[in-house]
Design an enzyme around this catalytic site. Sequence first.
Site, PDB file in Angstrom:
ATOM      1  CB  CYS A   1     -30.734  23.123  20.451  1.00  0.00           C
ATOM      2  SG  CYS A   1     -31.328  23.365  18.784  1.00  0.00           S
ATOM      3  CB  SER A   2     -35.336  24.559  22.327  1.00  0.00           C
ATOM      4  OG  SER A   2     -34.711  25.651  21.728  1.00  0.00           O
TER       5      SER A   2
END
Length: 102
Positions: free
Chosen positions: A7-8
């Site tokens: 994820c980010s």
Amino acid sequence: MNILLVCSAGMSTSLLVTKMEKAAQEKNKDYKIWAVAEAEASKHIPNADVVLIGPQMRFWRKDAEKLAAPHGVPVDVISTIDYGMNNGSAVLEFAEKLANEE
């Protein structure tokens, strides 16, 4: 099986990792499941059997596929609904299906 979630920042998937680990334990599966930020992913992909991307990172999929291809690791985006609901068992099944397709 080794399941890598990306994820980010690596934070939003940590709860999902916990839920997936619980689902794996209930199925008596000894899986390694971990989450990293996109910036760290290239270091972790060679150790994964499957790479799952958080839905907010779907734009990164083509880059992830390029990184994973030399290692033969399948890549896909987690369903927005399963991700939002932290449905660990559904995401675990998704990972297993993806791994078995290869």
